[in-house]
Design a protein around this motif. Sequence first.
Motif: not given
Length: 118
Positions: A89-95
């Motif tokens: 699940d490691t990642a950059v999360y974007y709205c």
Amino acid sequence: QVQLVESGGGLVQPGGSLRLSCAASGRIQSLYVMGWYRQAPGKQRELVARITRSGNTNYADAVKGRFTISRDNAKNTVYLQMNSLKPEDTAVYYCNAGPFWNSTDYYWGQGTQVTVSS
């Protein structure tokens, strides 16, 4: 125009939980859909979950049963509760937000890093 500001990322151990928030401002009446995408190093950006103004939701198979998206229309905010986190699940999360079910051509936040590691 719409501005999206994310918060809540960080470092968590496998099996842990995090809650992401994304607050919208500006022309919020145009935001039929709000959601979350993520991008891991070397991979394409992918949908995590999205929610309509009326509460209809859609999840990626990889997060079903672990992540929950919710939306507070009065606060113009979308949340992503992430439980049972895994290293993948490691990642950059974007709205993301916009007027259509697929609003990837519309508004994006700056991204927040989520790292799942022991």
